[in-house]
Motif scaffolding. Structure first.
Motif, mmCIF file in Angstrom:
data_model
loop_
_atom_site.group_PDB
_atom_site.id
_atom_site.type_symbol
_atom_site.label_atom_id
_atom_site.label_comp_id
_atom_site.label_asym_id
_atom_site.label_seq_id
_atom_site.Cartn_x
_atom_site.Cartn_y
_atom_site.Cartn_z
ATOM 1 N N ALA A 73 47.887 39.344 26.664
ATOM 2 C CA ALA A 73 46.758 39.977 27.129
ATOM 3 C C ALA A 73 46.799 39.825 28.548
ATOM 4 O O ALA A 73 46.638 38.821 29.065
ATOM 5 C CB ALA A 73 45.530 39.602 26.514
ATOM 6 N N ALA A 74 46.837 40.986 29.326
ATOM 7 C CA ALA A 74 46.586 40.815 30.867
ATOM 8 C C ALA A 74 46.314 42.316 31.435
ATOM 9 O O ALA A 74 46.223 43.410 30.797
ATOM 10 C CB ALA A 74 48.214 40.683 31.282
ATOM 11 N N VAL A 75 45.543 42.277 32.527
ATOM 12 C CA VAL A 75 45.049 43.523 33.182
ATOM 13 C C VAL A 75 45.654 43.393 34.563
ATOM 14 O O VAL A 75 45.497 42.059 35.170
ATOM 15 C CB VAL A 75 43.490 43.745 33.186
ATOM 16 N N ALA A 76 45.801 44.527 35.328
ATOM 17 C CA ALA A 76 46.006 44.239 36.778
ATOM 18 C C ALA A 76 44.772 44.572 37.632
ATOM 19 O O ALA A 76 43.904 45.154 37.331
ATOM 20 C CB ALA A 76 46.998 45.609 37.008
ATOM 21 N N CYS A 77 44.772 43.587 38.494
ATOM 22 C CA CYS A 77 43.825 43.738 39.359
ATOM 23 C C CYS A 77 44.227 43.463 40.829
ATOM 24 O O CYS A 77 43.937 42.467 41.620
ATOM 25 C CB CYS A 77 42.702 42.264 39.328
ATOM 26 N N PRO A 78 44.822 44.685 41.444
ATOM 27 C CA PRO A 78 45.308 44.559 42.755
ATOM 28 C C PRO A 78 44.157 44.605 43.733
ATOM 29 O O PRO A 78 43.221 45.478 43.564
ATOM 30 C CB PRO A 78 45.924 46.047 42.927
ATOM 31 N N PHE A 79 44.105 43.670 44.725
ATOM 32 C CA PHE A 79 43.314 43.637 45.904
ATOM 33 C C PHE A 79 43.815 42.653 46.833
ATOM 34 O O PHE A 79 44.714 41.834 46.586
ATOM 35 C CB PHE A 79 41.951 43.247 45.485
ATOM 36 N N ASP A 80 43.473 42.792 48.124
ATOM 37 C CA ASP A 80 43.913 41.898 49.312
ATOM 38 C C ASP A 80 42.717 40.786 49.449
ATOM 39 O O ASP A 80 41.638 40.905 49.625
ATOM 40 C CB ASP A 80 43.814 42.725 50.616
ATOM 41 N N VAL A 81 43.259 39.522 49.015
ATOM 42 C CA VAL A 81 42.571 38.412 48.840
ATOM 43 C C VAL A 81 42.051 37.922 50.355
ATOM 44 O O VAL A 81 41.103 37.168 50.429
ATOM 45 C CB VAL A 81 43.280 36.998 48.265
ATOM 46 N N THR A 82 42.532 38.639 51.273
ATOM 47 C CA THR A 82 42.241 38.178 52.741
ATOM 48 C C THR A 82 41.033 39.203 53.014
ATOM 49 O O THR A 82 40.346 39.045 54.252
ATOM 50 C CB THR A 82 43.321 38.215 53.740
ATOM 51 N N ASP A 83 40.830 40.047 52.309
ATOM 52 C CA ASP A 83 39.892 40.984 52.756
ATOM 53 C C ASP A 83 38.340 40.454 52.517
ATOM 54 O O ASP A 83 37.791 40.772 51.165
ATOM 55 C CB ASP A 83 39.766 42.381 51.967
ATOM 56 N N LEU A 91 36.267 40.998 42.876
ATOM 57 C CA LEU A 91 35.845 40.145 41.698
ATOM 58 C C LEU A 91 34.558 40.446 40.687
ATOM 59 O O LEU A 91 34.975 40.098 39.515
ATOM 60 C CB LEU A 91 35.388 38.743 42.449
ATOM 61 N N ALA A 92 33.905 41.316 41.037
ATOM 62 C CA ALA A 92 33.142 42.155 40.182
ATOM 63 C C ALA A 92 33.694 42.758 39.101
ATOM 64 O O ALA A 92 33.649 42.970 38.075
ATOM 65 C CB ALA A 92 31.879 42.951 40.859
ATOM 66 N N ARG A 93 34.778 43.726 39.727
ATOM 67 C CA ARG A 93 35.694 44.300 38.856
ATOM 68 C C ARG A 93 36.418 43.406 37.848
ATOM 69 O O ARG A 93 36.685 43.778 36.589
ATOM 70 C CB ARG A 93 36.520 45.015 39.709
ATOM 71 N N VAL A 94 36.907 42.451 38.413
ATOM 72 C CA VAL A 94 37.799 41.380 37.414
ATOM 73 C C VAL A 94 36.770 41.109 36.292
ATOM 74 O O VAL A 94 37.163 41.263 35.285
ATOM 75 C CB VAL A 94 38.159 40.189 38.355
ATOM 76 N N ALA A 95 35.489 40.827 36.774
ATOM 77 C CA ALA A 95 34.681 40.141 35.734
ATOM 78 C C ALA A 95 34.213 41.525 34.571
ATOM 79 O O ALA A 95 34.094 41.105 33.645
ATOM 80 C CB ALA A 95 33.156 39.750 36.377
ATOM 81 N N ASP A 96 34.381 42.704 35.244
ATOM 82 C CA ASP A 96 34.293 43.772 34.047
ATOM 83 C C ASP A 96 35.254 43.708 33.297
ATOM 84 O O ASP A 96 35.066 44.249 31.904
ATOM 85 C CB ASP A 96 34.017 45.020 34.984
ATOM 86 N N LEU A 97 36.334 43.589 33.634
ATOM 87 C CA LEU A 97 37.650 43.541 32.863
ATOM 88 C C LEU A 97 37.873 42.558 31.885
ATOM 89 O O LEU A 97 38.123 42.875 30.849
ATOM 90 C CB LEU A 97 38.922 43.932 33.859
ATOM 91 N N VAL A 98 37.674 41.378 32.366
ATOM 92 C CA VAL A 98 37.986 40.066 31.545
ATOM 93 C C VAL A 98 36.626 39.032 31.342
ATOM 94 O O VAL A 98 36.943 38.311 30.716
ATOM 95 C CB VAL A 98 39.070 39.346 32.309
ATOM 96 N N GLY A 99 35.663 39.367 31.939
ATOM 97 C CA GLY A 99 34.482 38.470 31.966
ATOM 98 C C GLY A 99 34.381 37.327 32.868
ATOM 99 O O GLY A 99 35.266 37.492 33.883
ATOM 100 N N ASP A 100 33.822 36.244 32.564
ATOM 101 C CA ASP A 100 33.925 35.375 33.530
ATOM 102 C C ASP A 100 35.192 34.678 33.730
ATOM 103 O O ASP A 100 35.909 34.599 32.740
ATOM 104 C CB ASP A 100 32.856 34.187 33.073
#
Ligand SMILES: NC(=O)c1ccc[n+]([C@@H]2O[C@H](COP(=O)([O-])OP(=O)(O)OC[C@H]3O[C@@H](n4cnc5c(N)ncnc54)[C@H](O)[C@@H]3O)[C@@H](O)[C@H]2O)c1
Length: 269
Positions: A73-83, A91-100
């Motif tokens: 089980a995996a989901v793609a979460c592309p973003f620039d971590v230096t932004d 990270l709010a989008r990540v939480a929507d996709l996978v939870g905490d």
């Protein structure tokens, strides 16, 4: 004495299931290729749902396809971590996709395009800033975002991917990189001590030379391998296996440590 003997009996119960990550979520940064991809594959194979971050969406997508194709089980979460401004939203989008996020692995640490090795005397301040942003500030922001929920949940794992360059001077123009990695290790030691009482551990893995640096028959690569007593470069699977141990119940005693994963490298050989 009673508590001690109970603990000893618990220890006797440690079986392979203690190495599983079923029901856990993990975010791995810079996981679209190389070491990060190896980490994502191992965590997913152990049962975690993995959020695969990368700067490049296509790289994250291809790792997700490979994991899900293998039954994980995996989901793609592309973003620039230096932004700095964009990270909280991402990270709010990540939480929507996978939870905490139970497990945070901050692996992105080599700037896109490889970064420019530069002797310090010649180094533009922009190179310094880039290394600090990617290896230290990004890690700090990620941890600050996921830590409150980990503490509330009473369980969490933070793993920073560091490098031998943090503790060993090298004549290859990586002073800014080494300084940023050393800073990240410093934060990890304090985090582990602050968060351990809440069920959250924090550790760093200081990697040695990894596969992918060049062709195996290149004399420069062969010279590097001569300094590695086990006779080979590290792989993403090696790093994934170490992270699986740190992030499973079995690794719960390991906290606030910097562990060198380098085959016993002897520098300068
Ligand atoms: N390769 C080695 O020999 C070696 C040695 C010691 C430590 N390390 C550490 O291992 C980690 C992984 O290295 P690697 O060799 O797999 O690197 P890599 O360059 O092969 O892959 C890193 C990935 O991170 C992504 N990335 C870069 N900047 C990003 C950003 N701002 N936001 C999101 N993603 C970003 C890249 O797109 C790339 O897909 C790094 O922290 C590095 O410092 C590597």
């Amino acid at each position: 004495m009673g508590a001690l003997s109970e603990r000893t009996e618990d220890t006797m119960d440690l079986g392979v299931e203690q190495f599983g990550l079923s029901g856990r979520t993990a975010l791995v940064t810079g996981a679209g290729r190389g070491v990060g991809a190896g980490i994502a594959h191992v965590l997913a194979a152990a049962g975690a749902t993995v959020a695969v971050n990368d700067l490049h969406a296509a790289r994250a997508d291809s790792v997700v396809d490979a994991i899900t194709g293998a039954g994980g089980a995996a989901v793609a979460c592309p973003f620039d971590v230096t932004d700095g401004d964009g990270t909280a939203e991402a990270l709010a989008r990540v939480a929507d996709l996978v939870g905490d996020v139970d497990i945070l692995v901050h692996n992105a640490g080599i700037p896109d395009g490889g970064g420019r090795p530069n002797r310090f005397v010649d180094m533009p301040s922009s190179d310094w800033q880039l290394q600090i942003d990617l290896n230290l500030a990004a890690m700090m922001r990620m941890v600050q975002s996921v830590l409150p929920r980990q503490i509330e949940n009473g369980w969490g794992r933070i793993v920073q991917i560091s490098s031998g360059a943090s503790s060993q001077g090298l004549p290859i123009g990586v002073g800014a990189y080494g300084a940023a990695k050393a800073g990240s290790e410093g934060l990890i030691r304090h985090l582990g001590v602050e968060c351990g009482p809440h069920g959250v551990t924090a550790n760093a893995l200081a990697l040695g030379l990894m596969e992918g640096l060049g062709r195996a028959d290149d004399p420069a690569v062969q010279k590097m391998i001569r300094g590695i007593p086990i006779g080979r470069l590290g792989t993403g699977a090696d790093v994934g296996a170490a992270i699986l141990w740190l992030c499973s119940e079995a690794g719960g005693l390991v906290n606030a440590q910097v562990i060198h994963l380098n085959g016993g490298t002897v520098f300068g050989r």
